[in-house]
Design a protein around this motif. Structure first.
Motif, PDB file in Angstrom:
ATOM      1  N   LYS B  13     -50.182-104.461  62.641  1.00 49.56           N
ATOM      2  CA  LYS B  13     -51.416-104.068  61.956  1.00 49.56           C
ATOM      3  C   LYS B  13     -52.040-105.289  61.314  1.00 49.56           C
ATOM      4  CE  LYS B  13     -53.115-101.341  58.086  1.00 49.56           C
ATOM      5  NZ  LYS B  13     -52.782-100.414  56.993  1.00 49.56           N
ATOM      6  N   GLU B  15     -56.215-106.870  59.804  1.00 47.81           N
ATOM      7  CA  GLU B  15     -57.668-106.740  59.705  1.00 47.81           C
ATOM      8  C   GLU B  15     -58.248-107.937  60.453  1.00 47.81           C
ATOM      9  OE1 GLU B  15     -59.184-106.559  55.698  1.00 47.81           O
ATOM     10  OE2 GLU B  15     -61.020-105.558  56.350  1.00 47.81           O
ATOM     11  N   ASN B  19     -63.404-105.006  57.499  1.00 51.31           N
ATOM     12  CA  ASN B  19     -63.339-103.569  57.803  1.00 51.31           C
ATOM     13  C   ASN B  19     -62.997-103.224  59.252  1.00 51.31           C
ATOM     14  OD1 ASN B  19     -63.855-102.658  55.211  1.00 51.31           O
ATOM     15  ND2 ASN B  19     -66.071-102.722  55.505  1.00 51.31           N
ATOM     16  N   SER B  46     -54.670 -85.201  57.783  1.00 55.55           N
ATOM     17  CA  SER B  46     -55.335 -84.879  56.526  1.00 55.55           C
ATOM     18  C   SER B  46     -55.685 -83.399  56.493  1.00 55.55           C
ATOM     19  CB  SER B  46     -56.614 -85.718  56.400  1.00 55.55           C
ATOM     20  OG  SER B  46     -57.508 -85.133  55.483  1.00 55.55           O
ATOM     21  N   ILE B  71     -63.604 -99.265  59.682  1.00 56.36           N
ATOM     22  CA  ILE B  71     -63.501 -98.288  58.595  1.00 56.36           C
ATOM     23  C   ILE B  71     -64.926 -97.863  58.254  1.00 56.36           C
ATOM     24  CG2 ILE B  71     -62.709 -97.836  56.251  1.00 56.36           C
ATOM     25  CD1 ILE B  71     -60.712-100.167  56.618  1.00 56.36           C
ATOM     26  N   GLU B  74     -64.332 -91.290  55.879  1.00 54.45           N
ATOM     27  CA  GLU B  74     -63.051 -90.884  55.289  1.00 54.45           C
ATOM     28  C   GLU B  74     -61.915 -90.899  56.310  1.00 54.45           C
ATOM     29  OE1 GLU B  74     -63.740 -87.087  53.486  1.00 54.45           O
ATOM     30  OE2 GLU B  74     -65.026 -87.928  51.922  1.00 54.45           O
ATOM     31  N   GLU B  77     -60.840 -94.385  57.152  1.00 51.86           N
ATOM     32  CA  GLU B  77     -60.243 -94.906  55.909  1.00 51.86           C
ATOM     33  C   GLU B  77     -58.762 -94.473  55.833  1.00 51.86           C
ATOM     34  OE1 GLU B  77     -62.228 -96.094  52.815  1.00 51.86           O
ATOM     35  OE2 GLU B  77     -60.215 -96.711  52.174  1.00 51.86           O
ATOM     36  N   ILE B  78     -58.528 -93.183  56.099  1.00 50.60           N
ATOM     37  CA  ILE B  78     -57.154 -92.658  56.075  1.00 50.60           C
ATOM     38  C   ILE B  78     -56.315 -93.362  57.144  1.00 50.60           C
ATOM     39  CG2 ILE B  78     -55.742 -90.589  56.554  1.00 50.60           C
ATOM     40  CD1 ILE B  78     -58.131 -88.949  55.356  1.00 50.60           C
ATOM     41  N   SER B  80     -56.745 -96.233  58.368  1.00 53.75           N
ATOM     42  CA  SER B  80     -56.538 -97.648  58.038  1.00 53.75           C
ATOM     43  C   SER B  80     -55.394 -97.832  57.037  1.00 53.75           C
ATOM     44  CB  SER B  80     -57.822 -98.257  57.464  1.00 53.75           C
ATOM     45  OG  SER B  80     -58.019 -97.814  56.128  1.00 53.75           O
ATOM     46  N   LYS B  81     -54.982 -96.742  56.400  1.00 51.70           N
ATOM     47  CA  LYS B  81     -53.905 -96.842  55.415  1.00 51.70           C
ATOM     48  C   LYS B  81     -52.522 -96.616  56.039  1.00 51.70           C
ATOM     49  CE  LYS B  81     -56.470 -96.557  51.298  1.00 51.70           C
ATOM     50  NZ  LYS B  81     -57.662 -95.688  51.208  1.00 51.70           N
ATOM     51  N   LYS B  82     -52.500 -96.265  57.309  1.00 48.36           N
ATOM     52  CA  LYS B  82     -51.208 -96.102  57.993  1.00 48.36           C
ATOM     53  C   LYS B  82     -50.587 -97.487  58.158  1.00 48.36           C
ATOM     54  CE  LYS B  82     -52.210 -91.702  59.047  1.00 48.36           C
ATOM     55  NZ  LYS B  82     -51.570 -90.558  58.387  1.00 48.36           N
ATOM     56  N   ASN B  83     -49.279 -97.529  57.999  1.00 50.22           N
ATOM     57  CA  ASN B  83     -48.602 -98.828  58.005  1.00 50.22           C
ATOM     58  C   ASN B  83     -47.634 -98.996  59.168  1.00 50.22           C
ATOM     59  OD1 ASN B  83     -49.743-100.071  55.682  1.00 50.22           O
ATOM     60  ND2 ASN B  83     -48.616 -98.563  54.456  1.00 50.22           N
TER      61      ASN B  83
END
Lengths: 304, 248
Positions: B13, B15, B19, B46, B71, B74, B77-78, B80-83
């Motif tokens: 992962k 960037e 964004n 979600s 991004i 919403e 955005e969600i 993009s927070k996965k790791n």
């Protein structure tokens, strides 16, 4: 354990069907599982002539649900009877096929009822509650006199069990349900989508090109359960309950409220196995609560 | 044998520009099946935003599928927070991708995030001429990846990097002498590609975007107007012959 439900004289292997408009004509999801594992499918709403549908965007996401304004795009009834129905009947022996029909005029409905009588469709679901078309649709479903007339006339021409799909966008859904029953409907299905709207605050434009659309998904479930319960208390014909069902527990809730069959719709988009998982979920509930026959659940809510 | 939902472990992962998030997904079958221009439909898990997110496939090799997305709302955005280490539930590869004409004189034209799905295509062409447009220098990405496939021109709308202006203008000469244009990007760009291709009598394939529901052809939500009516972007597309598309 018995999961079979006799609905309007048609024997369903289990009480789970899929919601019209969320499952196409079955091909797409049949790539993910064998449709004989669910009770039946209600196909995409059919009109007498092919229909192009509304201009996109046709979908907007809202809190816990979606809005859609497809506008009944479909290849027409004849095309379905000639191409899709034989495929479904050949490939699946247990899965019941519910033909969902929608018309612009009373005559359209009557003609479709007549044409389907000559086919091997198992049930007809008459959609008099589509919020996304300019003519017909919900206009037929909001006035008890119209509901009565259309039900009566289609019933005269149609030898299949006739299920009338009701709109929640009315003041008194029980009055509409009673009118359909009195006019000869064999069953009812509810709820269709709730009329909604979403605006992009930056562009100040509605997301849907149609400006408004029908809301479905988990957020509508409490409204749907309430309406199924109200209708079940007022009629003696069986009900297909739907609106935001995500799993077996949701399905059981609808059955307790009075539904004989339950329909999984929007959740198919989230999880292609949603309907078949709902079957397993109901069975788990039955095992856990020592229930031998799924029919025991129908209308078994104990209201205060 | 039934199609399965695929579970893919995130193994990389980063960037790659402001964004613009890249995820490397591990799943051998997905990487083997993926074709240029196809997409995956990701469950973001979600309860508020219930729909899956369609994300184009940027590249596929060994057991890795590379996706890149911006991004924007919403949902992304969600996502993009996965790791790294987390597993994504997705459907795919889905849709109809590009017709790969390996040895044709090809122009590959990307606008902004529309550039991402073109990489796997460019890698499958012998000598593509690549033109990518971005808003400004900050947004420029994947120049090296594309340069490895063929001569690559980067354009920025404000001239802060490379060619000053739109990528389609930078590609004018190249389009005069090519067999096929492949394009993905903003609608005005795709519309212009269609017009140029029609005028010159050359082929063009464009990748269309539309708000999507099921992603597999059942719900009739993500349609695009074509000569034959409203066609499903998720099934007949996302890549269409430009001559077929009717811009509304």
């Amino acid at each position: 354990m018995n999961t079979k439900v006799n609905f309007c004289g048609v024997e369903f292997e289990n009480p789970v069907v899929t919601g019209s408009g969320t499952f196409g004509f079955g091909y797409e999801y049949s790539q993910y599982y064998n449709l004989d594992e669910i009770g039946g499918i209600s196909v995409k709403g059919l009109t007498l002539k092919p229909r192009e549908g509304n201009k996109p965007p046709r979908i907007a996401e809202v809190y816990g649900g979606i809005l859609n304004s497809v506008g009944l795009q479909n290849p027409g009834l004849e095309n379905f009877l000639v191409n899709d129905l034989p495929f479904l009947k050949k490939k699946f022996s247990k899965c019941k096929i519910i033909a969902n029909i929608a018309g612009n005029t009373l005559e359209d409905y009557i003609e479709m009822g007549r044409l389907i009588s000559q086919s091997n469709v198992d049930l007809v679901e008459m959609n008099i509650s589509c919020p996304n078309v300019k003519h017909g649709g919900v206009a037929f479903g909001t006035d008890p006199c119209m509901v009565s007339e259309i039900t009566c006339k289609v019933k005269e021409q149609c030898n299949k069990p006739l299920v009338v799909k009701l709109s929640p966008n009315v003041t008194d859904i029980a009055a509409i349900a009673k009118a359909a029953e009195a006019a000869g409907a064999d069953g009812l299905s509810l709820i269709n989508t709730l009329l909604g709207m979403k605006i992009d605050i930056n562009s100040r434009r509605p997301i849907l090109n149609n400006n408004v659309g029908g809301m479905s998904g988990p957020a509508v479930k409490p409204v749907a359960v309430r309406m199924v319960w109200q209708v079940a208390n007022n009629v003696n014909i069986p009900i297909i309950g739907m609106g935001g069902i995500q799993d077996g527990n949701d399905a059981v809730e609808f059955m307790l409220a009075g539904a004989s069959l339950v329909s999984v719709g929007t959740q198919n988009f989230v999880d292609p196995y949603a309907a078949v998982k709902t079957v397993y979920g109901i069975e788990e509930y039955m095992t856990k609560h020592g229930i031998e026959d799924v029919n025991e659940l129908i209308g078994a809510v104990k209201p205060w | 044998m039934h199609t399965q939902v695929k579970f893919c472990k995130i193994v990389g992962k980063r960037e790659i520009a402001k964004n613009q998030v890249e995820l490397l997904l591990e799943n051998e079958i997905l990487a083997k099946e993926a074709l240029p221009g196809q997409f995956v439909h990701i469950n973001i898990g979600s309860e508020k935003n219930i729909l899956r997110r369609p994300i184009s496939i940027c590249d596929a090799y060994d057991n890795i599928t590379r996706i890149v997305f911006e991004i924007k709302g919403e949902g992304t955005e969600i996502l993009s927070k996965k790791n790294v280490g987390e597993t994504l539930d997705l459907l795919g590869p889905l849709g109809t991708g590009f017709t790969v004409k390996k040895d044709a004189k090809a122009v590959v034209l990307g606008g902004g995030l529309g550039s991402f799905p073109l990489l796997y295509l460019a890698k499958n062409l012998t000598s593509p001429k690549v033109f990518l447009g971005f808003r400004d220098k900050e947004m420029v990405c994947m120049e090296e990846d594309f340069s490895a496939c063929g001569p690559t021109v980067i354009a920025t709308d404000n001239g802060t990097y490379g060619y000053n202006g739109f990528a389609i203008n930078a590609a004018k000469e190249a389009m005069d002498d090519c067999d096929i244009i492949y394009a993905c990007g903003p609608t005005p760009m795709l519309k212009a590609v269609k017009q140029i291709a029609m005028e010159k009598g050359i082929e063009a394939e464009i990748s269309m975007e539309q708000r999507m529901g099921c992603g597999i052809g059942a719900c009739l939500v993500c349609v695009c107007k074509t000569k034959s009516g409203y066609d499903k972007v998720c099934q007949k597309g996302p890549v269409f012959k430009a001559s077929e598309v009717e811009f509304e």
